[in-house]
Design an enzyme around this catalytic site. Structure first.
Site, mmCIF file in Angstrom:
data_model
loop_
_atom_site.group_PDB
_atom_site.id
_atom_site.type_symbol
_atom_site.label_atom_id
_atom_site.label_comp_id
_atom_site.label_asym_id
_atom_site.label_seq_id
_atom_site.Cartn_x
_atom_site.Cartn_y
_atom_site.Cartn_z
ATOM 1 N N TYR A 11 12.046 127.828 37.605
ATOM 2 C CA TYR A 11 12.927 128.738 38.348
ATOM 3 C C TYR A 11 13.043 130.102 37.650
ATOM 4 C CZ TYR A 11 17.527 130.376 40.107
ATOM 5 O OH TYR A 11 18.564 131.108 40.623
ATOM 6 N N LYS A 84 16.372 120.323 31.481
ATOM 7 C CA LYS A 84 17.652 121.045 31.536
ATOM 8 C C LYS A 84 18.807 120.315 32.236
ATOM 9 C CE LYS A 84 16.625 123.363 35.889
ATOM 10 N NZ LYS A 84 16.732 124.531 36.716
ATOM 11 N N SER A 124 21.636 128.767 26.183
ATOM 12 C CA SER A 124 22.577 128.565 27.284
ATOM 13 C C SER A 124 24.005 128.746 26.794
ATOM 14 C CB SER A 124 22.401 127.139 27.808
ATOM 15 O OG SER A 124 23.497 126.765 28.604
ATOM 16 N N TYR A 148 21.530 117.594 26.070
ATOM 17 C CA TYR A 148 20.862 118.832 26.498
ATOM 18 C C TYR A 148 21.379 120.009 25.674
ATOM 19 C CZ TYR A 148 20.217 123.162 29.066
ATOM 20 O OH TYR A 148 19.934 124.472 29.388
ATOM 21 N N LYS A 152 19.644 122.703 22.687
ATOM 22 C CA LYS A 152 19.687 124.180 22.667
ATOM 23 C C LYS A 152 20.227 124.662 21.327
ATOM 24 C CE LYS A 152 17.924 124.966 26.582
ATOM 25 N NZ LYS A 152 16.602 125.563 26.650
ATOM 26 N N ASN A 198 23.810 121.263 40.508
ATOM 27 C CA ASN A 198 24.527 122.526 40.305
ATOM 28 C C ASN A 198 25.088 123.062 41.611
ATOM 29 O OD1 ASN A 198 21.999 122.773 38.048
ATOM 30 N ND2 ASN A 198 24.078 122.937 37.322
ATOM 31 N N ARG A 291 34.447 116.458 37.473
ATOM 32 C CA ARG A 291 33.205 115.928 36.911
ATOM 33 C C ARG A 291 33.393 115.843 35.391
ATOM 34 N NH1 ARG A 291 27.781 119.350 38.005
ATOM 35 N NH2 ARG A 291 28.904 120.874 36.743
HETATM 36 P P1 NAD Z 1 12.930 124.744 35.204
HETATM 37 O O1 NAD Z 1 12.991 123.279 35.012
HETATM 38 O O2 NAD Z 1 12.848 125.279 36.577
HETATM 39 O O3 NAD Z 1 11.725 125.358 34.353
HETATM 40 C C1 NAD Z 1 11.304 124.814 33.138
HETATM 41 C C2 NAD Z 1 9.783 124.682 33.201
HETATM 42 O O4 NAD Z 1 9.307 124.123 31.973
HETATM 43 C C3 NAD Z 1 9.314 123.748 34.317
HETATM 44 O O5 NAD Z 1 8.314 124.408 35.063
HETATM 45 C C4 NAD Z 1 8.744 122.545 33.573
HETATM 46 O O6 NAD Z 1 7.686 121.949 34.280
HETATM 47 C C5 NAD Z 1 8.312 123.162 32.260
HETATM 48 N N1 NAD Z 1 8.289 122.246 31.124
HETATM 49 C C6 NAD Z 1 9.265 121.428 30.676
HETATM 50 N N2 NAD Z 1 8.852 120.752 29.582
HETATM 51 C C7 NAD Z 1 7.584 121.175 29.322
HETATM 52 C C8 NAD Z 1 6.623 120.835 28.328
HETATM 53 N N3 NAD Z 1 6.866 119.919 27.389
HETATM 54 N N4 NAD Z 1 5.427 121.457 28.357
HETATM 55 C C9 NAD Z 1 5.145 122.386 29.317
HETATM 56 N N5 NAD Z 1 6.017 122.726 30.284
HETATM 57 C C10 NAD Z 1 7.213 122.111 30.288
HETATM 58 O O7 NAD Z 1 14.214 125.369 34.448
HETATM 59 P P2 NAD Z 1 14.804 126.830 34.508
HETATM 60 O O8 NAD Z 1 16.064 126.785 35.259
HETATM 61 O O9 NAD Z 1 13.748 127.784 34.897
HETATM 62 O O10 NAD Z 1 15.185 127.013 32.983
HETATM 63 C C11 NAD Z 1 14.302 127.619 32.056
HETATM 64 C C12 NAD Z 1 14.918 127.509 30.676
HETATM 65 O O11 NAD Z 1 16.210 128.104 30.676
HETATM 66 C C13 NAD Z 1 15.118 126.068 30.204
HETATM 67 O O12 NAD Z 1 14.832 126.009 28.820
HETATM 68 C C14 NAD Z 1 16.595 125.837 30.461
HETATM 69 O O13 NAD Z 1 17.131 124.861 29.578
HETATM 70 C C15 NAD Z 1 17.174 127.199 30.180
HETATM 71 N N6 NAD Z 1 18.446 127.426 30.872
HETATM 72 C C16 NAD Z 1 18.513 127.243 32.223
HETATM 73 C C17 NAD Z 1 19.722 127.431 32.880
HETATM 74 C C18 NAD Z 1 19.836 127.199 34.369
HETATM 75 O O14 NAD Z 1 20.941 127.056 34.869
HETATM 76 N N7 NAD Z 1 18.764 127.172 35.131
HETATM 77 C C19 NAD Z 1 20.852 127.825 32.158
HETATM 78 C C20 NAD Z 1 20.748 128.017 30.788
HETATM 79 C C21 NAD Z 1 19.535 127.827 30.157
HETATM 80 C C1 UD1 Z 2 25.784 123.529 34.233
HETATM 81 C C2 UD1 Z 2 25.521 122.658 33.034
HETATM 82 C C3 UD1 Z 2 25.386 123.532 31.807
HETATM 83 C C4 UD1 Z 2 24.297 124.568 32.025
HETATM 84 C C5 UD1 Z 2 24.644 125.370 33.259
HETATM 85 C C6 UD1 Z 2 23.563 126.369 33.536
HETATM 86 C C7 UD1 Z 2 26.654 120.556 33.611
HETATM 87 C C8 UD1 Z 2 27.802 119.650 33.312
HETATM 88 N N1 UD1 Z 2 26.620 121.717 32.916
HETATM 89 O O1 UD1 Z 2 26.957 124.244 34.026
HETATM 90 O O2 UD1 Z 2 25.067 122.756 30.683
HETATM 91 O O3 UD1 Z 2 24.205 125.424 30.911
HETATM 92 O O4 UD1 Z 2 24.761 124.474 34.379
HETATM 93 O O5 UD1 Z 2 23.668 126.896 34.778
HETATM 94 O O6 UD1 Z 2 25.784 120.247 34.412
HETATM 95 N N2 UD1 Z 2 30.748 122.139 41.067
HETATM 96 C C9 UD1 Z 2 31.338 121.559 42.157
HETATM 97 N N3 UD1 Z 2 30.571 120.804 43.003
HETATM 98 C C10 UD1 Z 2 29.224 120.605 42.815
HETATM 99 C C11 UD1 Z 2 28.614 121.214 41.687
HETATM 100 C C12 UD1 Z 2 29.406 121.963 40.828
HETATM 101 O O7 UD1 Z 2 32.540 121.699 42.370
HETATM 102 O O8 UD1 Z 2 28.587 119.899 43.608
HETATM 103 C C13 UD1 Z 2 31.561 122.986 40.180
HETATM 104 C C14 UD1 Z 2 31.603 122.538 38.732
HETATM 105 O O9 UD1 Z 2 32.669 121.644 38.517
HETATM 106 C C15 UD1 Z 2 31.786 123.879 37.992
HETATM 107 C C16 UD1 Z 2 31.048 124.876 38.888
HETATM 108 O O10 UD1 Z 2 30.950 124.261 40.163
HETATM 109 O O11 UD1 Z 2 33.140 124.232 37.967
HETATM 110 C C17 UD1 Z 2 29.653 125.202 38.394
HETATM 111 O O12 UD1 Z 2 28.925 123.990 38.202
HETATM 112 P P1 UD1 Z 2 27.354 123.972 37.865
HETATM 113 O O13 UD1 Z 2 26.640 124.838 38.828
HETATM 114 O O14 UD1 Z 2 26.933 122.557 37.746
HETATM 115 O O15 UD1 Z 2 27.268 124.707 36.460
HETATM 116 P P2 UD1 Z 2 28.062 124.397 35.097
HETATM 117 O O16 UD1 Z 2 28.797 123.129 35.173
HETATM 118 O O17 UD1 Z 2 28.806 125.621 34.728
#
Ligand code: NAD
Ligand code: UD1
Length: 337
Positions: A11, A84, A124, A148, A152, A198, A291
């Site tokens: 993503y 993640k 994160s 998770y 990080k 999420n 949750r």
């Molecule tokens: P994502 O799952 O969409 O992308 C991660 C990509 O890494 C995927 O395409 C997956 O196939 C690849 N991958 C995982 N393990 C691998 C491995 N061992 N070798 C090669 N490829 C591998 O996730 P994202 O939302 O794009 O997140 C990217 C990064 O940002 C992650 O490290 C995630 O933990 C971090 N992050 C994401 C969020 C979020 O809410 N999306 C928030 C905070 C941090």
């Molecule tokens: C989640 C992850 C966090 C990560 C972050 C990145 C969990 C517990 N935490 O955070 O580790 O870094 O994503 O984006 O998964 N909510 C609802 N209904 C739903 C889904 C969520 O009410 O179906 C509420 C949650 O209680 C929260 C808010 O929406 O208050 C956001 O939730 P979410 O999108 O899952 O993100 P985080 O919990 O902040």
């Protein structure tokens, strides 16, 4: 010289690729598709009209990774690859530790071997645990509540030790708040497998009629309307922060940490209302139990990113909701559509 993007088909990786390609950067991408689809990379080509090298490589396969870095003139890396999902990490901790930690160790060893000592790491806001106050600054105490988050924080500490041992490294740790939204073209976006964990992907699927009703997890939090407050950031703004981080890393060595958020907290109900306003679609919801592990409020003070990187978020919450829905509407079943 080229930039290695790990997890580029994901993503955030796919959106970041678009910004880098549009900025004229040469990219070499690795992904094992464990949580993504090859189609995302085709869409990146379509949006930008530009090409890049791709290798289907698992970071756990150190030999294959070594070959990619050795043969492709890599001088820096943006490291997204990792698992993640918080709930899954509690059920399968070994999978998470092995994939995220060992994968990162392999990557850093290979980068060091070929002198590519410049890395931007996807951390994160989860590393702040349950913060004592908001907004959060980078010097807040760090703690985690699930495997998770632990991966990080461990990687942050590993990177610090790597820099302490070898001051030639340039390391930017970006602590993302809650990335949402999609590219304006609607060609790339978040494509969760199964029931979304999420908030935004869930709301988006309710809007599209794929799910009946959003469950709001608790309305008795210590927030203005009782629902949880978070700092939602447009994924394209987040992608742009990586470009700023690499530009800085090209001029200095060191390790530094940046909050990447907007600095504004929105409650779950705020998001529901913003979504309805941006799309004109009514979102059915019901209030359910909290949750486990969720916190009241989490939002950034993003001042350091502005002062040091020259970056700030530009899209507002309606842009984020509209772009999420645009992606969903154009791709009702994600990349399988
Ligand atoms: P994502 O799952 O969409 O992308 C991660 C990509 O890494 C995927 O395409 C997956 O196939 C690849 N991958 C995982 N393990 C691998 C491995 N061992 N070798 C090669 N490829 C591998 O996730 P994202 O939302 O794009 O997140 C990217 C990064 O940002 C992650 O490290 C995630 O933990 C971090 N992050 C994401 C969020 C979020 O809410 N999306 C928030 C905070 C941090
Ligand atoms: C989640 C992850 C966090 C990560 C972050 C990145 C969990 C517990 N935490 O955070 O580790 O870094 O994503 O984006 O998964 N909510 C609802 N209904 C739903 C889904 C969520 O009410 O179906 C509420 C949650 O209680 C929260 C808010 O929406 O208050 C956001 O939730 P979410 O999108 O899952 O993100 P985080 O919990 O902040």
């Amino acid at each position: 010289m080229a930039i290695l993007i790990t997890g580029g088909a994901g993503y955030i990786g796919s959106h970041t690729m678009v910004e880098f390609l549009n900025a004229g950067r040469e990219l070499v991408v690795v992904d094992n598709f464990m949580n993504s689809k090859p189609e995302a990379l085709e869409r990146v080509r379509k949006i930008t009209g530009k090409d890049f090298k791709f290798f289907q490589v698992d970071l756990l396969d150190k030999e294959a990774l070594d070959k990619v870095v050795r043969e492709n003139n890599i001088d820096s890396c943006i490291h997204f690859a990792g698992l993640k999902a918080v709930g899954e990490s509690c059920a399968k901790p070994m999978l998470y530790y092995h994939n995220n930690i060992t994968g990162t160790l392999n990557l850093c060893e290979v980068l060091a071997k070929y002198g590519a000592k410049r890395i931007v790491f996807s951390s994160s806001a989860t590393v702040y645990g349950n913060p004592a106050s908001v907004p959060i600054t980078e010097d807040f105490p760090l703690s985690t509540t699930n495997p998770y988050g632990e991966t990080k924080l461990m990687i942050e500490r590993i990177l610090k030790d790597i820099y302490n041992a070898d001051n030639e490294w340039s390391i930017s740790v970006l602590r993302y708040f809650n990335p949402i939204g999609a590219h304006k073209s609607g060609l790339i976006g978040e494509d969760p497998q199964g029931i979304p964990n999420n908030l935004l992907p869930y709301i988006t699927q309710v809007a599209a009629g794929r799910r009946e009703c959003l469950s709001i997890f608790g309305n008795d939090y210590n927030t203005p309307d009782g629902t949880g407050v978070r700092d939602y950031i447009h994924v394209v703004d987040l992608a742009r922060a990586h470009l700023k981080a690499i530009e800085l890393a090209e001029t200095v060595t060191g390790i530094d940490y940046f909050n990447i958020g907007t600095g504004v907290g929105y409650s779950v109900l705020d998001i529901v209302h913003a979504y309805e306003k941006a799309t004109g679609i009514k979102i059915n919801y019901k209030i359910t139990a909290r949750r486990p592990g969720d916190i009241d409020e989490c939002y950034a003070n993003p001042k350091k990113a502005y002062e040091v990187l020259g970056w700030k978020a530009e899209n507002n919450i309606e842009d984020m909701c509209r772009d999420s829905y645009n992606w969903q509407r154009q791709n009702p079943n994600g990349y399988d559509s």
